[in-house]
Design a protein around this motif. Structure first.
Motif, mmCIF file in Angstrom:
data_model
loop_
_atom_site.group_PDB
_atom_site.id
_atom_site.type_symbol
_atom_site.label_atom_id
_atom_site.label_comp_id
_atom_site.label_asym_id
_atom_site.label_seq_id
_atom_site.Cartn_x
_atom_site.Cartn_y
_atom_site.Cartn_z
ATOM 1 N N MET A 16 0.838 -1.200 0.000
ATOM 2 C CA MET A 16 0.000 0.000 0.000
ATOM 3 C C MET A 16 0.877 1.256 0.000
ATOM 4 S SD MET A 16 -3.018 1.262 2.572
ATOM 5 C CE MET A 16 -4.000 -0.174 2.331
ATOM 6 N N GLN A 17 1.922 1.256 0.813
ATOM 7 C CA GLN A 17 2.830 2.403 0.858
ATOM 8 C C GLN A 17 3.509 2.617 -0.500
ATOM 9 O OE1 GLN A 17 1.460 3.738 3.540
ATOM 10 N NE2 GLN A 17 3.458 4.500 4.108
ATOM 11 N N TRP A 38 2.362 1.694 -3.412
ATOM 12 C CA TRP A 38 1.364 2.177 -4.366
ATOM 13 C C TRP A 38 1.101 3.666 -4.163
ATOM 14 C CZ3 TRP A 38 -3.380 4.496 -3.910
ATOM 15 C CH2 TRP A 38 -4.058 4.664 -5.097
ATOM 16 N N TYR A 83 -1.688 -0.672 -8.385
ATOM 17 C CA TYR A 83 -2.516 -1.179 -7.297
ATOM 18 C C TYR A 83 -2.675 -2.692 -7.299
ATOM 19 C CZ TYR A 83 -6.284 -1.563 -10.706
ATOM 20 O OH TYR A 83 -7.040 -1.892 -11.778
ATOM 21 N N ALA A 102 -1.277 -4.665 -4.123
ATOM 22 C CA ALA A 102 -2.085 -4.538 -2.910
ATOM 23 C C ALA A 102 -3.397 -5.291 -3.059
ATOM 24 C CB ALA A 102 -2.352 -3.067 -2.603
ATOM 25 N N SER A 128 -4.851 -8.468 -0.841
ATOM 26 C CA SER A 128 -6.207 -8.476 -0.301
ATOM 27 C C SER A 128 -6.906 -9.798 -0.610
ATOM 28 C CB SER A 128 -7.012 -7.310 -0.879
ATOM 29 O OG SER A 128 -8.359 -7.400 -0.508
ATOM 30 N N MET A 150 -6.522 -3.663 2.634
ATOM 31 C CA MET A 150 -5.431 -3.834 1.677
ATOM 32 C C MET A 150 -5.869 -3.439 0.271
ATOM 33 S SD MET A 150 -2.892 -4.642 3.384
ATOM 34 C CE MET A 150 -3.130 -4.532 5.134
ATOM 35 N N SER A 204 -7.895 -0.976 -0.388
ATOM 36 C CA SER A 204 -8.332 0.413 -0.435
ATOM 37 C C SER A 204 -7.611 1.248 -1.499
ATOM 38 C CB SER A 204 -8.232 1.068 0.941
ATOM 39 O OG SER A 204 -6.907 1.125 1.384
ATOM 40 N N PRO A 205 -6.331 1.006 -1.809
ATOM 41 C CA PRO A 205 -5.748 1.776 -2.908
ATOM 42 C C PRO A 205 -6.475 1.509 -4.226
ATOM 43 C CG PRO A 205 -4.017 0.743 -1.657
ATOM 44 C CD PRO A 205 -5.323 0.185 -1.152
#
Length: 67
Positions: A8-9, A11, A18, A21, A25, A51, A53-54
């Motif tokens: 996530m970081q 991305w 994405y 991530a 997920s 995970m 969310s991006p």
């Protein structure tokens, strides 16, 4: 969880797309589905959407479209 946070970081900083991530997920969802211990299942369940969310943020912002 550490891999998901790192993805996530990465991305959010533009280092990766994405998909990484989102795939983490999916992996968490599979682990939750197969988990027999109800406490562990309930603990890990909210991490899957977090995970991803991006992925949701990207589509909602118009930066990426569904294909």
């Amino acid at each position: 969880m550490k891999q998901g946070f790192a993805a996530m970081q990465d991305w959010l900083s533009g280092k990766i797309n994405y998909h990484t991530a989102r795939n983490i997920s999916f992996a968490i969802s599979r682990l939750v589905r197969d988990e027999k211990d109800l406490v562990k299942k309930r603990f890990y369940q909210p991490f899957s959407p977090l995970m991803a969310s991006p992925h949701v943020n990207t589509i909602a912002s118009g930066k990426q479209t569904l294909q």
